[in-house]
Design an enzyme around this catalytic site. Structure first.
Site, short mmCIF file in Angstrom:
data_model
loop_
_atom_site.label_atom_id
_atom_site.label_comp_id
_atom_site.label_asym_id
_atom_site.label_seq_id
_atom_site.Cartn_x
_atom_site.Cartn_y
_atom_site.Cartn_z
N PHE A 41 0.91 -1.14 0.36
CA PHE A 41 0.24 -0.38 -0.06
C PHE A 41 0.58 1.23 -0.02
O PHE A 41 0.57 2.11 -1.43
CB PHE A 41 -1.35 -0.36 1.40
CG PHE A 41 -1.98 -0.92 1.28
CD1 PHE A 41 -2.91 -1.12 0.08
CD2 PHE A 41 -2.22 -2.80 1.73
CE1 PHE A 41 -3.90 -2.23 0.33
CE2 PHE A 41 -2.51 -3.21 1.47
CZ PHE A 41 -3.91 -3.23 1.42
N HIS A 124 -6.69 -7.72 9.80
CA HIS A 124 -7.87 -6.73 8.79
C HIS A 124 -9.30 -7.75 8.45
O HIS A 124 -9.73 -7.00 6.88
CB HIS A 124 -6.71 -5.78 7.94
CG HIS A 124 -6.31 -4.66 8.57
ND1 HIS A 124 -4.84 -4.34 8.28
CD2 HIS A 124 -6.17 -4.47 9.77
CE1 HIS A 124 -4.39 -3.45 8.83
NE2 HIS A 124 -5.36 -3.33 10.04
N CYS A 157 -27.53 -9.80 -1.04
CA CYS A 157 -27.74 -11.01 -0.28
C CYS A 157 -29.07 -11.44 -0.82
O CYS A 157 -29.81 -10.73 -1.33
CB CYS A 157 -28.30 -10.14 1.28
SG CYS A 157 -28.51 -11.95 2.02
N SER A 197 4.79 -1.41 7.39
CA SER A 197 5.19 -0.15 7.64
C SER A 197 5.13 0.69 8.82
O SER A 197 5.72 1.27 9.15
CB SER A 197 4.94 0.70 6.41
OG SER A 197 3.49 0.83 6.84
#
Length: 258
Positions: A41, A124, A157, A197
């Site tokens: 990223f 995440h 859905c 990072s």
């Protein structure tokens, strides 16, 4: 950017820390998966150099679900063909040997599990499934891709007609399993950081917790990180190179045939 060779002395120091640790964990970020063809990223060729991070916020998803899913469909074309690389396999082998007790990852690609890691906390979330924001029903991502490719954008859905969302943590959402990750960090006396990072919180607190409890911090990353100042060992080279050398050094110390 020219690739740096790994410093052998730093590899040896890292091996010393891991072998002497009572409870070591790994903490990984996007940089461990770049050799699998998944862009990171914040690196020089990172995703946020090409796209605005705003597209990965929960607000953007709620306000522009169609544009969001068009972006994520493009991302998934990379994620779904990606295979584990040397670094993932080395982490899994260190876990199998009992050197690493768990992997805490910021990644959503599932490559640690594909490489054989068993105890993985995905802070995440995962791109392997989607969840309905209305009723909570989950769907394998393969099913969702078929919906998108057949023209249903955003995907909906089957149960209630609600919009489906990748089961990943977007900016503005709380991370998953953080209490469990924090407990692991607080009982660990070493953390092997690979490809992060260390600029995204609360995930970046994991090595800080280990350090605050008197533990050792090893950082493997191509670029300097925001937490280099707490590291006991910094190895600035490709994750695959560093982990191959580190695994070899650990096995040598343990008397295991290569």
């Amino acid at each position: 950017m020219s690739e740096k060779p790994c410093n052998v002395e730093d590899i040896k120091k890292a091996a010393d820390i891991l072998i002497n640790a009572r409870h070591a964990i790994a903490f990984t970020g996007a940089g461990i998966s770049t050799e699998s063809g998944i862009p990171d990223f914040r690196g020089p060729q990172g995703l946020w150099k090409q796209y605005s991070p705003e597209i990965a916020t929960i607000d953007y998803f709620l306000n522009h679900p169609k544009d969001f899913w068009l972006f994520y469909r493009m991302r998934m074309s990379t994620l779904f063909v990606a295979k584990p690389n040397r670094a993932h396999y080395a982490v899994a082998e260190l876990e199998r040997l009992g050197i690493i007790k768990a992997v805490i990852t910021q990644n959503v690609d599932g490559l640690h599990q594909a490489a054989g890691s068993k105890n993985v906390i995905e802070l995440h979330g995962t791109m392997k499934r989607a969840v309905c924001i209305a009723c909570g029903r989950t769907y394998p991502m393969e099913v969702v891709i078929k919906k998108i490719d057949s023209g249903q954008i955003p995907p909906l859905c089957d149960e209630c007609g609600g919009i489906l969302k990748p089961d990943t943590v977007l900016f503005g959402e709380p991370v998953k399993d953080f209490d469990r990750a924090r407990e692991l960090a607080l009982m660990s006396d070493a953390v092997l950081v690979i490809g992060s990072s260390l600029s995204v919180y609360p995930a970046a607190y994991i090595p800080i917790f280990v350090k605050e409890m008197g533990g050792k911090v090893i950082i493997i990353n191509m670029e300097p990180t925001e937490l280099d100042y707490i590291a006991d060992v910094i190895i600035q080279c490709k994750a695959g190179d560093a982990m191959t050398l580190l695994l070899r050094e650990v096995k040598e110390r343990l008397g295991i045939q290569q």
